[in-house]
Each structure stands twice: as structure tokens, then as C-alpha cells.
Write a protein that holds these residues in place. Structure first.
Motif, PDB file in Angstrom:
ATOM      1  N   ALA A 286      -2.099  -6.917  -0.291  1.00 47.12           N
ATOM      2  CA  ALA A 286      -2.910  -7.916   0.407  1.00 47.12           C
ATOM      3  C   ALA A 286      -2.527  -9.334  -0.005  1.00 47.12           C
ATOM      4  O   ALA A 286      -2.694 -10.283   0.768  1.00 47.12           O
ATOM      5  N   CYS A 287      -2.012  -9.481  -1.235  1.00 50.52           N
ATOM      6  CA  CYS A 287      -1.615 -10.794  -1.741  1.00 50.52           C
ATOM      7  C   CYS A 287      -0.146 -11.100  -1.468  1.00 50.52           C
ATOM      8  O   CYS A 287       0.360 -12.138  -1.902  1.00 50.52           O
ATOM      9  N   GLY A 288       0.539 -10.202  -0.753  1.00 52.76           N
ATOM     10  CA  GLY A 288       1.919 -10.467  -0.363  1.00 52.76           C
ATOM     11  C   GLY A 288       2.979  -9.856  -1.241  1.00 52.76           C
ATOM     12  O   GLY A 288       4.172 -10.149  -1.066  1.00 52.76           O
ATOM     13  N   CYS A 289       2.597  -9.003  -2.190  1.00 50.57           N
ATOM     14  CA  CYS A 289       3.590  -8.364  -3.054  1.00 50.57           C
ATOM     15  C   CYS A 289       4.243  -7.180  -2.353  1.00 50.57           C
ATOM     16  O   CYS A 289       3.588  -6.434  -1.623  1.00 50.57           O
ATOM     17  N   LYS A 290       5.527  -6.992  -2.607  1.00 46.95           N
ATOM     18  CA  LYS A 290       6.167  -5.722  -2.313  1.00 46.95           C
ATOM     19  C   LYS A 290       5.746  -4.746  -3.416  1.00 46.95           C
ATOM     20  O   LYS A 290       5.428  -5.176  -4.532  1.00 46.95           O
ATOM     21  N   VAL A 291       5.752  -3.453  -3.108  1.00 47.10           N
ATOM     22  CA  VAL A 291       5.174  -2.485  -4.048  1.00 47.10           C
ATOM     23  C   VAL A 291       6.142  -1.353  -4.349  1.00 47.10           C
ATOM     24  O   VAL A 291       6.745  -0.774  -3.441  1.00 47.10           O
ATOM     25  N   VAL A 292       6.258  -1.046  -5.643  1.00 47.31           N
ATOM     26  CA  VAL A 292       6.975   0.132  -6.126  1.00 47.31           C
ATOM     27  C   VAL A 292       5.967   0.969  -6.905  1.00 47.31           C
ATOM     28  O   VAL A 292       5.243   0.444  -7.764  1.00 47.31           O
ATOM     29  N   CYS A 293       5.906   2.269  -6.606  1.00 40.74           N
ATOM     30  CA  CYS A 293       4.892   3.118  -7.225  1.00 40.74           C
ATOM     31  C   CYS A 293       5.471   4.503  -7.468  1.00 40.74           C
ATOM     32  O   CYS A 293       6.266   5.006  -6.675  1.00 40.74           O
ATOM     33  N   SER A 294       5.077   5.127  -8.561  1.00 40.79           N
ATOM     34  CA  SER A 294       5.496   6.506  -8.785  1.00 40.79           C
ATOM     35  C   SER A 294       4.868   7.399  -7.723  1.00 40.79           C
ATOM     36  O   SER A 294       3.788   7.107  -7.204  1.00 40.79           O
ATOM     37  N   ASP A 295       5.548   8.463  -7.379  1.00 40.02           N
ATOM     38  CA  ASP A 295       5.162   9.314  -6.251  1.00 40.02           C
ATOM     39  C   ASP A 295       4.089  10.311  -6.679  1.00 40.02           C
ATOM     40  O   ASP A 295       4.328  11.506  -6.827  1.00 40.02           O
ATOM     41  N   ILE A 296       2.872   9.787  -6.869  1.00 40.50           N
ATOM     42  CA  ILE A 296       1.725  10.615  -7.246  1.00 40.50           C
ATOM     43  C   ILE A 296       1.359  11.519  -6.068  1.00 40.50           C
ATOM     44  O   ILE A 296       1.256  11.043  -4.930  1.00 40.50           O
ATOM     45  N   PRO A 297       1.149  12.816  -6.288  1.00 42.91           N
ATOM     46  CA  PRO A 297       0.823  13.716  -5.181  1.00 42.91           C
ATOM     47  C   PRO A 297      -0.362  13.225  -4.352  1.00 42.91           C
ATOM     48  O   PRO A 297      -1.408  12.850  -4.899  1.00 42.91           O
ATOM     49  N   GLY A 298      -0.187  13.192  -3.033  1.00 44.12           N
ATOM     50  CA  GLY A 298      -1.245  12.804  -2.113  1.00 44.12           C
ATOM     51  C   GLY A 298      -1.275  11.334  -1.757  1.00 44.12           C
ATOM     52  O   GLY A 298      -1.810  10.953  -0.706  1.00 44.12           O
ATOM     53  N   MET A 299      -0.709  10.481  -2.622  1.00 42.91           N
ATOM     54  CA  MET A 299      -0.819   9.042  -2.405  1.00 42.91           C
ATOM     55  C   MET A 299       0.027   8.572  -1.222  1.00 42.91           C
ATOM     56  O   MET A 299      -0.438   7.797  -0.373  1.00 42.91           O
ATOM     57  N   LYS A 300       1.260   9.044  -1.151  1.00 43.00           N
ATOM     58  CA  LYS A 300       2.155   8.618  -0.076  1.00 43.00           C
ATOM     59  C   LYS A 300       1.583   8.978   1.284  1.00 43.00           C
ATOM     60  O   LYS A 300       1.579   8.152   2.215  1.00 43.00           O
ATOM     61  N   ASP A 301       1.069  10.195   1.428  1.00 44.04           N
ATOM     62  CA  ASP A 301       0.505  10.629   2.708  1.00 44.04           C
ATOM     63  C   ASP A 301      -0.668   9.749   3.118  1.00 44.04           C
ATOM     64  O   ASP A 301      -0.793   9.365   4.283  1.00 44.04           O
ATOM     65  N   TRP A 302      -1.528   9.407   2.146  1.00 43.42           N
ATOM     66  CA  TRP A 302      -2.704   8.598   2.479  1.00 43.42           C
ATOM     67  C   TRP A 302      -2.286   7.203   2.965  1.00 43.42           C
ATOM     68  O   TRP A 302      -2.816   6.705   3.957  1.00 43.42           O
ATOM     69  N   PHE A 303      -1.332   6.594   2.287  1.00 43.63           N
ATOM     70  CA  PHE A 303      -0.892   5.259   2.697  1.00 43.63           C
ATOM     71  C   PHE A 303      -0.217   5.300   4.068  1.00 43.63           C
ATOM     72  O   PHE A 303      -0.435   4.414   4.903  1.00 43.63           O
ATOM     73  N   GLU A 304       0.596   6.316   4.317  1.00 43.27           N
ATOM     74  CA  GLU A 304       1.261   6.417   5.619  1.00 43.27           C
ATOM     75  C   GLU A 304       0.240   6.576   6.750  1.00 43.27           C
ATOM     76  O   GLU A 304       0.429   6.039   7.842  1.00 43.27           O
ATOM     77  N   GLU A 305      -0.841   7.277   6.490  1.00 47.49           N
ATOM     78  CA  GLU A 305      -1.854   7.529   7.518  1.00 47.49           C
ATOM     79  C   GLU A 305      -2.806   6.355   7.706  1.00 47.49           C
ATOM     80  O   GLU A 305      -3.316   6.135   8.811  1.00 47.49           O
ATOM     81  N   ASN A 306      -3.074   5.611   6.641  1.00 47.90           N
ATOM     82  CA  ASN A 306      -4.154   4.626   6.683  1.00 47.90           C
ATOM     83  C   ASN A 306      -3.717   3.171   6.611  1.00 47.90           C
ATOM     84  O   ASN A 306      -4.525   2.280   6.863  1.00 47.90           O
ATOM     85  N   VAL A 307      -2.462   2.914   6.276  1.00 49.47           N
ATOM     86  CA  VAL A 307      -2.003   1.523   6.149  1.00 49.47           C
ATOM     87  C   VAL A 307      -0.748   1.342   7.001  1.00 49.47           C
ATOM     88  O   VAL A 307       0.381   1.447   6.492  1.00 49.47           O
ATOM     89  N   PRO A 308      -0.913   1.077   8.288  1.00 50.25           N
ATOM     90  CA  PRO A 308       0.256   0.854   9.149  1.00 50.25           C
ATOM     91  C   PRO A 308       1.115  -0.301   8.625  1.00 50.25           C
ATOM     92  O   PRO A 308       0.592  -1.343   8.226  1.00 50.25           O
ATOM     93  N   GLY A 309       2.408  -0.085   8.616  1.00 51.97           N
ATOM     94  CA  GLY A 309       3.314  -1.135   8.160  1.00 51.97           C
ATOM     95  C   GLY A 309       3.559  -1.163   6.674  1.00 51.97           C
ATOM     96  O   GLY A 309       4.340  -1.990   6.182  1.00 51.97           O
ATOM     97  N   GLU A 310       2.915  -0.265   5.924  1.00 51.26           N
ATOM     98  CA  GLU A 310       3.165  -0.258   4.474  1.00 51.26           C
ATOM     99  C   GLU A 310       4.616   0.162   4.231  1.00 51.26           C
ATOM    100  O   GLU A 310       5.158   1.016   4.921  1.00 51.26           O
ATOM    101  N   GLN A 311       5.215  -0.470   3.251  1.00 51.03           N
ATOM    102  CA  GLN A 311       6.588  -0.121   2.893  1.00 51.03           C
ATOM    103  C   GLN A 311       6.706   0.060   1.385  1.00 51.03           C
ATOM    104  O   GLN A 311       7.589  -0.476   0.731  1.00 51.03           O
ATOM    105  N   ILE A 312       5.754   0.813   0.841  1.00 47.70           N
ATOM    106  CA  ILE A 312       5.799   1.108  -0.586  1.00 47.70           C
ATOM    107  C   ILE A 312       7.014   1.986  -0.879  1.00 47.70           C
ATOM    108  O   ILE A 312       7.286   2.940  -0.150  1.00 47.70           O
ATOM    109  N   THR A 313       7.728   1.662  -1.931  1.00 46.11           N
ATOM    110  CA  THR A 313       8.801   2.530  -2.397  1.00 46.11           C
ATOM    111  C   THR A 313       8.218   3.478  -3.439  1.00 46.11           C
ATOM    112  O   THR A 313       7.772   3.034  -4.508  1.00 46.11           O
TER     113      THR A 313
END
Length: 395
Positions: A311-338
């Protein structure tokens, strides 16, 4: 509606504390009558809307002569691990919370009791108030606690199964709740997380290509949050010393571990700044000054902080915690978390040591790509709000 919210730990610290506080604020705006119970120290300050009565349970007192019980083994403030509770300490915990909750229930007569964490206190509340509607919100750390710690395990599981409802953060977590507690599938609802757009936002100034970068981490400065791996990963980055700065925001766990992290920081090629605990407004300002937010944690719920950083304009890198990637893909259009593949894990949240170097190289490569990426689609966060989450929970 009359709502009583309960947590055994501080109501404003850590992700679960933010979750509780934001629900309470939004329910207050919607006109619901509320009380809150939380574990604090006598010097702590709480901040709830007018009309919300707070019932403190004071730790480090004659009645409860030990530090706050922490759902994680390393909390960002002085705490006691549940695994270290003796039978005497457990009795003191039970007595003081029972008395405090009894006062709150008598005065408010709540229509629903909302417990935070599927753990010991939620189980006790279910036992004490069999005729009340009680739900509990899972925050992830409670699943880790019940898996790793034998304290009252069967008692907790039995009472959690008897709850009227359970709130999960995402679908993968819902499956884990079913597996661990044998809660009926229809009792578990997925609510997700929200964020405070009055605090976490971009200023409107477009970030231009810079000659130097800032990476930020926010959370408990601990090994389990991946901070040691992050500091080691920095050695794989190709930039000169003056081109990169790293800031670590958050409290820390045991002093011995913190000293080891500080030593790793002094050995790092790039300057590392420890910011300590920040207010949400201070954290938002640090996000706005940073280019990439990184969360290399080995265990998480849904990581609200990812949303706040985006929300503050940061690009995001995150460890691939089970379930997290699916939730972001479904609920945050345009997210480009690595999302970075985790090392193999043992005992829920302990990485296999020989797999850490490869994990750290993956972190470094993800950071390099994000730092050198010139443009990124703006994520659409309009559907992610605490108001909608608070409505979802009450439904």
C-alpha cells in the motif's frame, strides 16, 4: 450487538493484536457495544474507541508473577513461553483470567465472545461459558504452538472442537485447522486480513530510478522470521556498499539471539540499521522511503505486513508460506509478490540447516530482480479493508 473480544497477550502488538484492534475499531464505528480483555503490563497504554471498556489482566504482579504468555516463543516484548508454564503458573493464569472474564461477562452480557488464537484461553472460555456463543480467530502461531507444545494439548483440542465457529485467514489454514483440531468443516469460515488505508498509503509522488536502494524488513527480529538468512543472503548481492541500505523494524526475542543477529549485521557488506519497535505511522513512513520489503519468515499466518508495504509503494519479496500465494492471487489483483521457495522444514518451523544456503541464494536473486525492476503494476487493494473483514467475522 454486544461483543467481548479476548486475548491473553498485548492487544496492540504483533499481527494478532493489530487484527483485534482493527476489528474493535470497525465494530465501534458500526455501533456495536463492546468490551476487550487483554494481557498487559501495568505501564502499558491501550488505545480503543470511546465507549469500549478495557479489562486488563496484569502480568508481573502478585496475582500473575511472570511475563506475558506469548503465542510465539520469541515475542517482541518480554514474554513467557507456554511450554515453560508450571502447574502453579497455569493455575494462576486460569484464576486471574477467569475472574476478569467473569466481571466482563456480567457487566456486558455479550451476544458473542471473540477469542484470538485457537489455544489455551479460548479453550478455557469455552469451558467456562457453555451457553454463550463463542468464536475464535486463528492467527497461525496458535497452530504452531499446538503442534510443538504438549501443554494441555488434548484439553485444548477438545474445547476448540466445541466452539460455535472458527475464523481462518486462508483456505490452506482452514485445512490445517480441520486436521489438527478435527473441527467440522462447516464451522470454519475464511475471512482474510485487511489494512488501514488511513495510515498505509502512497504519497502520490512517483518513485524515480535511484542510484541507491533501501530494503526493509518488519516483524520480530529473530531467526524464525528469517532475519539471519536475510543478512547472509545480502552477501550474494552484486552492488557496491554505497548503493544499498537495509533497515530492520521491530522488537526482538532473547538477548543471546539478538546479539547474534547484530553480529551478522556488523559483518554485512551493506549498512544495516535496527529501528526497534515502531508505531504504525512510523512504519508506514519507512515503507514509503524503501524500495523493497522482504519477509523471509519460516512460518506465518497471512502476513498483513505484506499488504501494508504494498500500500505504501514497496515491491515485496516473501517466503512461500503455504496458502499465502493463493490468497494474494485471489484477493489482490495486480499483486506481484515474489514468493521464494522455503527450505525443507522440521518440527513445523525449523529449517533443515544444510538447505539454508540455497534458500539464501534464492532470496538474494529475488531481491536483485525486484531492485532492478523499473516498473511494477500497482496492486488493487480497494477490496482489502478492515471494515469488510469485521463484517465478514460477524456474519
Amino acid at each position: 450487538m454486544k461483543i467481548l473480544s479476548i486475548t491473553a497477550q498485548k492487544p496492540h502488538s504483533t499481527g494478532s493484536g493489530v487484527y483485534l484492534t482493527e476489528l474493535v475499531k470497525n465494530w465501534a464505528e458500526a455501533g456495536h457495544e463492546q468490551s476487550v480483555i487483554g494481557g498487559v503490563y501495568e505501564e502499558d497504554q491501550v488505545d480503543f474507541p470511546d465507549g469500549v471498556k478495557f479489562y486488563p489482566v496484569f502480568y508481573q504482579t502478585e496475582a500473575l508473577p511472570f511475563a506475558i504468555t506469548g503465542m510465539s516463543d520469541e515475542m517482541p516484548y518480554e514474554s513467557t513461553c507456554y511450554k515453560d508454564l508450571t502447574s502453579e503458573m497455569l493455575g494462576q493464569f486460569r484464576e486471574i483470567f477467569c475472574r476478569t472474564i467473569e466481571d466482563a461477562v456480567r457487566e456486558l452480557n455479550p451476544d458473542v465472545i471473540v477469542c484470538h488464537h485457537l489455544y489455551l484461553l479460548a479453550a478455557m472460555v469455552r469451558e467456562w461459558y457453555p451457553g454463550k456463543k463463542i468464536i475464535a480467530i486463528c492467527h497461525g502461531s496458535d497452530l504452531r504452538q499446538i503442534e510443538k507444545n504438549t501443554l494441555e494439548r488434548e484439553y485444548i483440542k477438545e474445547r476448540i472442537r466445541q466452539l460455535d465457529g472458527v475464523i481462518a485467514l486462508h483456505r490452506e489454514q482452514k485445512k490445517e485447522i480441520e486436521r489438527i483440531f478435527q473441527v467440522k468443516e462447516e464451522k470454519i469460515k475464511v475471512a482474510g486480513v485487511g489494512y488501514n488505508d488511513k495510515i498505509f498509503f502512497q504519497t502520490g509522488e512517483k518513485k524515480e530510478k535511484k542510484e541507491s536502494f533501501q530494503i526493509i524488513f518488519a516483524g520480530k527480529v529473530s531467526e524464525k522470521k528469517g532475519v539471519c538468512s536475510l543478512l547472509r543472503a545480502l552477501s550474494y548481492l552484486p552492488y557496491p556498499k554505497e548503493k544499498l541500505k537495509v533497515v530492520l523494524a521491530g522488537g526482538h526475542g532473547p538477548e543471546e539471539e539478538y546479539e547474534q543477529i547484530q553480529q551478522l549485521a556488523t559483518e554485512c557488506r551493506y549498512p544495516v540499521q535496527f529501528l526497534g519497535m515502531l508505531s504504525q505511522a512510523e512504519l508506514a513512513e519507512q515503507f514509503r522511503q524503501s524500495d523493497v520489503f522482504i519477509l523471509p519468515s519460516f512460518f506465518e499466518g497471512l502476513a498483513l505486513v505484506n499488504i501494508e508495504a504494498m500500500a505504501c509503494g514497496c515491491k515485496v519479496v516473501c517466503s512461500d508460506i503455504p496458502g499465502m500465494k493463493d490468497w494474494f492471487e485471489e484477493n489482490v489483483p495486480g499483486e506481484q509478490i515474489t514468493f521464494v521457495k522455503l527450505p525443507r522444514m522440521e518440527n513445523t518451523d525449523e529449517p533443515v540447516a544444510e538447505e539454508l544456503p540455497a534458500f539464501e541464494q534464492r532470496l538474494a536473486e529475488a531481491l536483485r530482480q525486484k531492485l532492478e525492476q523499473t516498473e511494477e503494476e500497482t496492486p488493487q487493494l480497494s477490496q482489502i479493508s478492515w471494515r469488510k473483514i469485521s463484517e465478514c467475522v460477524l456474519r
